[in-house]
Design an enzyme around this catalytic site. Structure first.
Site, PDB file in Angstrom:
ATOM      1  N   CYS A 169      41.348  11.507 -20.169  1.00  0.00           N
ATOM      2  CA  CYS A 169      41.369  10.137 -19.656  1.00  0.00           C
ATOM      3  C   CYS A 169      41.268   9.137 -20.806  1.00  0.00           C
ATOM      4  O   CYS A 169      42.179   9.020 -21.603  1.00  0.00           O
ATOM      5  CB  CYS A 169      40.260   9.959 -18.614  1.00  0.00           C
ATOM      6  SG  CYS A 169      40.495   8.511 -17.570  1.00  0.00           S
TER       7      CYS A 169
ATOM      8  N   HIS B  42      40.559  14.760 -14.897  1.00  0.00           N
ATOM      9  CA  HIS B  42      39.235  15.123 -15.430  1.00  0.00           C
ATOM     10  C   HIS B  42      38.869  16.558 -15.080  1.00  0.00           C
ATOM     11  O   HIS B  42      38.265  16.791 -14.029  1.00  0.00           O
ATOM     12  CB  HIS B  42      38.166  14.217 -14.824  1.00  0.00           C
ATOM     13  CG  HIS B  42      38.190  12.812 -15.320  1.00  0.00           C
ATOM     14  ND1 HIS B  42      37.460  12.394 -16.403  1.00  0.00           N
ATOM     15  CD2 HIS B  42      38.859  11.723 -14.877  1.00  0.00           C
ATOM     16  CE1 HIS B  42      37.671  11.100 -16.612  1.00  0.00           C
ATOM     17  NE2 HIS B  42      38.515  10.656 -15.699  1.00  0.00           N
TER      18      HIS B  42
ATOM     19  N   GLU C 240      36.470  18.248 -16.160  1.00  0.00           N
ATOM     20  CA  GLU C 240      35.006  18.390 -16.068  1.00  0.00           C
ATOM     21  C   GLU C 240      34.491  17.974 -14.692  1.00  0.00           C
ATOM     22  O   GLU C 240      33.344  18.225 -14.353  1.00  0.00           O
ATOM     23  CB  GLU C 240      34.325  17.598 -17.198  1.00  0.00           C
ATOM     24  CG  GLU C 240      34.143  16.103 -16.969  1.00  0.00           C
ATOM     25  CD  GLU C 240      35.416  15.275 -17.209  1.00  0.00           C
ATOM     26  OE1 GLU C 240      36.489  15.880 -17.410  1.00  0.00           O
ATOM     27  OE2 GLU C 240      35.323  14.030 -17.167  1.00  0.00           O
TER      28      GLU C 240
END
Ligand SMILES: Nc1ncnc2c1ncn2[C@@H]1O[C@H](COP(=O)(O)OP(=O)(O)O)[C@@H](O)[C@H]1O
Ligand SMILES: [Mg+2]
Lengths: 78, 236, 735, 78
Positions: free
Chosen positions: B85, B202, B204
């Site tokens: 990002c 993302h 994560e």
């Protein structure tokens, strides 16, 4: 001290969705005579020294604009 | 292996990335944006967030942080780097990846799960994926409309540098499945050498089914596997 | 009239309040002092009209670590962790400039949380606008949502939920209530009381400019003629980037134990923080305004004292720790300057350019304030609306169409257009995505999660403020229970008209009464809150809107329950449907009527229902749970189907009700549960134990919603209407 | 048809966090001679008709600028 202006615009040919949206909004308000609306940045600043032209070029190239998608123009007053 | 997560003023996914790789049992440190002399890392993560408020253009100011000089060196010597990002945006601004990021064509921030098609599973970041695999990983950004000129795009394709594309549940990459106006639905690319990856979604945030998907784990697991095989280079 | 008195009156003080000031001081106040009293004694800071009633709210419970009075309330959730919560309004600024008004609203409430030393982990917002067919309302919602998004997203605090309603009563007074929740680890809470004479007072964060001092410009002519009006912007602009740096700096300062006290700048900036910190700490404070970092040249003392520049805080630090303190601020690039010191004389002393600008007993600004208990009188509309009988209206012939109209009405339709603009996943704790009854945020390092919700049906509160407020509390608790949580505590934001009007004060007092009863019955003490009065224009007040923010604890994340039906599940309705169409979405959407008696709340029933639902969830018997509220049972069923991607085959028994009543009545204390067929009996047994009516109403299956063979709607159609209506109306202006 | 430019700037006294942050960034790059940097919008468009001046005023006031916090200036060429 000089007053300077930097105009940052999207390169020609690169789509400007924000400009398009605003243009449409104007049309919805009845301004059908508007076209080709584009939105860029208008940066004003004070700068000291004798090398202002060159420094502004550098700043614009390095930071204020992204040369891949943007052009810039510099104006120095007084 | 050991990860380093960079922290810029305004980063806000730094702790999430730290958490994600810790979850996989890996060592991890934060690397402060002023640091210029770190070493001993097998992979650097440039996390998401709003470095310097994302003022002017996202990533534009962060790329001048003192740490970035070292990051460039690290990239040049073959170290693995993943920018997520805002991290992707910083890598673009820094010239470590080609192209630029524009505002989403909806002009709105978009936060939601999207489907991604794995276009290249032969990289240090995707070796746990199958070719063409469709995965679900969330996006959360305002400026995620990837742009590159024709010449650059051609090079990206020739070198197989397009890693992820936005797609439908079944892997259709037609424009209507692109959430943000990105060129050819591009969601993630790597450099020519294959050691630097940038992606808007993302991983994560997709570490467990409780978070809505565990597909993001594969990105980090791929990095770990690559590192075990000696891909990338530990910077000593 | 003396000059000073006329200034005082212009600043909103009353004549007898001015006399009171003169009496307290034993002399004439200076202009700066008048300005200070005017804000500290304003309704906003002093709670002059509400204090007395608010004091009756239940506030304590063994797990309450901090009740009302500090920047946020705090509750213990065990394992050495605690939760800070607070809600606040930013209605007026948002009506003036929706983007900045909403953004600074988020900024303010987030500061309240980390000021206590808690890391902000979730934000919510409760919004009210007028009808979307009006372009101004579309402009407002677009700006407000954008403001919340840009601020909240930038600081990395997930905005996990909220609510939005559209009623004409809010057209001129939109409501923007923002809530934030924070996590405290370990014992330590940072308090705001300035202690230790000789300790240093530090201003940290943004520079001080002329933001938000519009009302005080009456002082300008006296002190500062050459400044043009245009230099006195009353709009505050937020800087989320600075806020993010402040969060990290403050939490690091707390971790290193470098703070004696901390206070954020709310309304009235330096005035408020210096007075409150002194007063709370039983101390005094001496400030030198020349040391305040200023954004603009030539600021007058009163301008600095009144400025509402955002992202600023006041810290008290011992001299020994100053260096370390400054190191942390430097690290995070947060400007900080020593502006004064703590004293032991109980006075707030302000100097500027060598001149003594103010010297006031701090208690006189915070405690020794005028308290009013206005007259309360039931407004005449109450009898009229309550005597209206919804049964007098003809029921629509096509109930399928009716259902779709209600499902697509903006109050009911999915708020996806809104929450997809908010980063609701950052921090990787969001365990239930928006769309369920409450937001669920996991607590890393434990098996626990918290559930958060905001609720208030303004229409119901208008028709009966007492029952409506009871319902807001009951519904909030029910939403938490449906997600698998036990309700713990309340923060509120009480939005009303002008309390000096007996009809408004009646609404307010009825509402407080209802809140007291409900919070007592449901064991949810009120630990923080906010009152916003004077939400009126052209003499018309908004609906009384006591927004309830509630936090509950989910003891084990495996209890987390969503509203999504699962294929093959049995569907059970807990609770009773009554002939309660008063104030319903059905009346509003189908009959264009806002009238009738709103649904009543039997708090004892409510309590046993919630206990039964939570017990069933904890025993692992439940696969989905959803409370029936806006729009009634039919709408609740439709939402469970859409969320689960599965249809339902429903057969309702509705005895002496009409079918429309069965579908659309908004009776309280009802929950739809779905479960594996084998568990249905156990759930029934639990309900019997708790004396809760329980009906097996059907099964989740297929691809359409069918109710008694009369409602027959394909899932795709339902989803289309539910998910796209709001965006269509906001973006396209179509209804 | 005329080409027009609209410059939208934040009113004096209104905080410009973006401008401030960019100014700091320039200083960190060594340009200590820069001050008072502010960032506004630079809108370019084509407009037809004879009433362009008045219409642009209206558009700016209604849509292009937010008069509560912004000022604007209009330039019409050829
Ligand atoms: N202002 C808002 N901001 C963020 N999320 C919102 C907002 N309004 C509604 N939502 C979310 O949309 C979902 C549905 O809201 P609502 O219609 O009020 O649900 P319910 O009727 O079940 O209480 C919830 O998850 C809620 O948190
Ligand atoms: Mg609800």
């Amino acid at each position: 001290m000089a007053k300077a202006k930097v105009f940052v615009t999207l390169k020609e040919g690169i789509l400007d969705p924000q400009g398009q949206t605003v243009e449409n909004a104007l049309k919805n308000l009845g301004y059908n005579n508007v076209s080709n609306l584009r939105i860029g940045k208008y940066i004003t600043l004070d700068i000291e020294g004798d090398n202002t032209k060159k420094e502004l070029e550098e700043m614009s190239h390095k930071l204020l604009a992204n040369p891949i998608i943007e052009d810039y123009q510099i104006e120095i007053e007084g | 292996m050991k990860f380093g997560v960079l922290v810029f003023p305004g980063s806000n996914c730094d702790t999430d990335c730290h958490w994600a790789v810790s979850e996989l049992g890996q060592e991890v440190d934060y690397i402060w944006h002023h640091q210029t002399d770190f070493n001993g890392y097998d992979c650097l993560i440039l996390p998401g967030g709003f470095s310097y408020g994302d003022f002017l253009r996202s990533g534009a100011i962060a790329r001048f942080s003192p740490v970035m000089k070292k990051v460039k060196q690290y990239a040049q010597t073959g170290g693995l780097i993943i920018g997520i990002c805002n991290g992707f945006q910083i890598l673009l601004e820094a010239g470590l990846l080609p192209g630029a990021m524009k505002r989403n064509d909806s002009l709105k921030f978009i936060c939601r799960h999207v489907n991604l098609k794995t276009e290249n599973n032969q990289t240090s970041f995707t070796n746990k994926f199958t070719h063409g695999q469709v995965v679900s990983i969330p996006i959360a950004h305002n400026e995620g409309s990837y742009f590159a000129d024709e010449a650059t795009l051609k090079v990206l394709k020739e070198n197989n540098q397009i890693i992820f594309r936005y797609c439908s549940e079944t892997g259709n990459t037609s424009e209507k499945y692109c959430p943000n106006g990105a060129l050819e639905n591009i969601a993630g690319i790597c450099n020519k050498e294959g050691n630097v990856l940038g992606m808007m979604p993302h991983p994560e945030r997709a570490m467990s089914d409780m978070l809505g998907s565990s597909d993001g784990r594969m990105v980090f697991e791929s990095i770990i596997a690559a590192s075990l095989q000696g891909r990338g280079k530990r910077d000593e | 009239m003396s000059d000073l008195l006329s200034i005082a009156l212009e600043l909103g003080l009353k004549e007898d309040e001015y006399s009171r000031i003169v009496k307290i001081l034993g002399r004439q106040p200076t202009k700066t002092e008048i300005a200070m009293y005017s804000v500290m004694w304003s309704e906003h800071c002093a709670y002059k009209h509400s204090r007395k009633l608010l004091s009756k709210l239940p506030k304590s419970s063994p797990y309450v670590l901090q009740g009302p009075g500090e920047n946020a309330g705090i509750i213990n959730i065990g394992e050495d962790k605690a939760i800070a919560l607070k809600m606040e309004s930013h209605n007026h600024p948002s009506a003036v400039e929706p983007f900045q008004g909403a953004a600074t609203g988020v900024g303010g409430i987030v500061r309240d949380i980390f000021t206590m030393g808690a890391r902000p982990i979730a934000s919510m917002n409760s919004l009210r606008f007028g009808n979307l067919s009006n372009p101004r309302q579309r402009y407002l919602i677009d700006g407000v949502v954008d403001g919340i998004a840009q601020y909240g997203n930038c600081i990395g605090v997930p905005t996990v939920g909220g609510e939005i309603y559209f009623e004409d009563a809010y057209a001129e007074n939109c409501l923007v209530n923002a809530m934030c929740v924070g996590l405290l680890e370990g014992e330590k809470i940072i308090m705001s009381g300035a202690a230790g004479p000789g300790n240093l007072v530090i201003l940290m964060g943004s520079k001080t400019g002329r933001d938000g001092i519009g009302g005080c410009s009456v002082l300008a002519s006296e002190e500062f003629d050459e400044t043009s009006a245009n230099k006195r912007p009353s709009v505050q602009v937020g800087n989320p980037f600075m806020e993010k740096l402040l969060i990290e700096a403050v939490l690091e300062l707390k971790g290193k134990d470098l703070l004696v006290a901390l206070q954020d700048f709310g309304a009235a900036g330096i005035t408020c923080s210096s007075c409150e910190m002194s007063s709370k700490g039983e101390a005094g404070m001496e400030l030198d305004l020349d040391k305040v970092p200023q954004r603009e040249p030539n600021m007058a003392a009163y301008e600095m004292m009144m400025s509402e520049s955002q992202e600023r805080m006041m810290a008290v630090v011992t001299p020994e720790k100053l260096e370390q303190f400054m190191e942390v601020c430097d690290k995070w690039e947060v400007p900080a300057s020593v502006v004064g010191k703590v004293t032991d004389d109980g006075m707030v002393t302000i100097r500027h350019k060598g001149r003594l600008e103010a010297q006031l007993p701090s208690k006189s600004l915070t405690d020794d304030i005028p308290i009013y208990c206005p007259e309360a009188k039931e407004p005449p509309y109450i009898k009229e609306v309550q005597s209206f009988d919804p049964l007098s209206l003809k029921e629509p012939d096509d109930l399928n169409e009716a259902l779709l109209s209600i499902l697509g009405s903006p109050d009911v339709a999915s708020k996806k257009w809104v929450y997809s603009q908010y980063d609701h996943m950052v921090q990787t704790n969001t365990l239930l995505l928006p769309g369920s009854d409450a937001a669920v945020v996991g607590i890393k390092g434990t098996n626990k999660a918290i559930a958060i919700t905001t609720d208030c049906n303004g229409r119901h509160c208008y028709l009966d403020p007492y029952e409506g407020t009871k319902e807001a509390v009951a519904e909030a608790a029910r939403n938490i229970v449906c997600c698998g949580g036990k309700p713990l505590a309340v923060t509120d934001c009480l939005n009303f008209g002008n309390p000096e009007k007996p009809h408004i004060f009646w609404q307010f007092s009825q509402s407080i009464e209802g809140m007291i009863e409900a919070c007592k019955a449901l064991d949810t003490p009120v630990v923080s809150g906010n009152v916003s009065f004077y939400n009126e224009s052209f003499g018309e007040a908004i609906y009384p809107t006591p927004t309830i923010g509630m936090v509950g604890i989910i003891e084990d994340i495996k209890h987390i329950t969503s509203i999504a039906f699962k294929e093959g599940d049995a569907i059970i309705l807990l609770g009773e449907t009554k002939a309660e169409l008063g104030g319903s979405q059905y009346l509003k959407v189908i009959h264009n009527k806002i009238s009738g008696k709103p649904p009543a709340v039997d708090l004892e029933k409510e309590k046993s229902l919630q206990e039964a639902v939570l017990a069933a969830i904890k025993q692992g018997l439940v696969s989905s749970a959803h409370d029936s509220s806006d729009g009634g049972l039919a709408i609740a069923l439709a939402k469970c189907c859409i969320a689960g991607g599965v249809g339902a085959w429903i057969s309702l028994e509705y005895n002496n009700l009409s079918f429309a009543q069965a579908l659309f009545s908004e009776s309280n204390s009802r929950v739809i549960i779905s479960c594996k067929a084998d568990n249905a009996q156990k759930i029934q047994a639990l309900c019997e134990n708790n004396k809760i009516t329980c009906q097996n109403i059907g099964q989740a299956t297929g691809q359409s919603l069918s109710i008694n063979n009369t409602i027959n709607l394909p899932l795709g159609k339902l989803r289309d209407v539910y998910e796209k209506s709001l965006e269509k109306q906001i973006v396209g202006g179509k209804s």
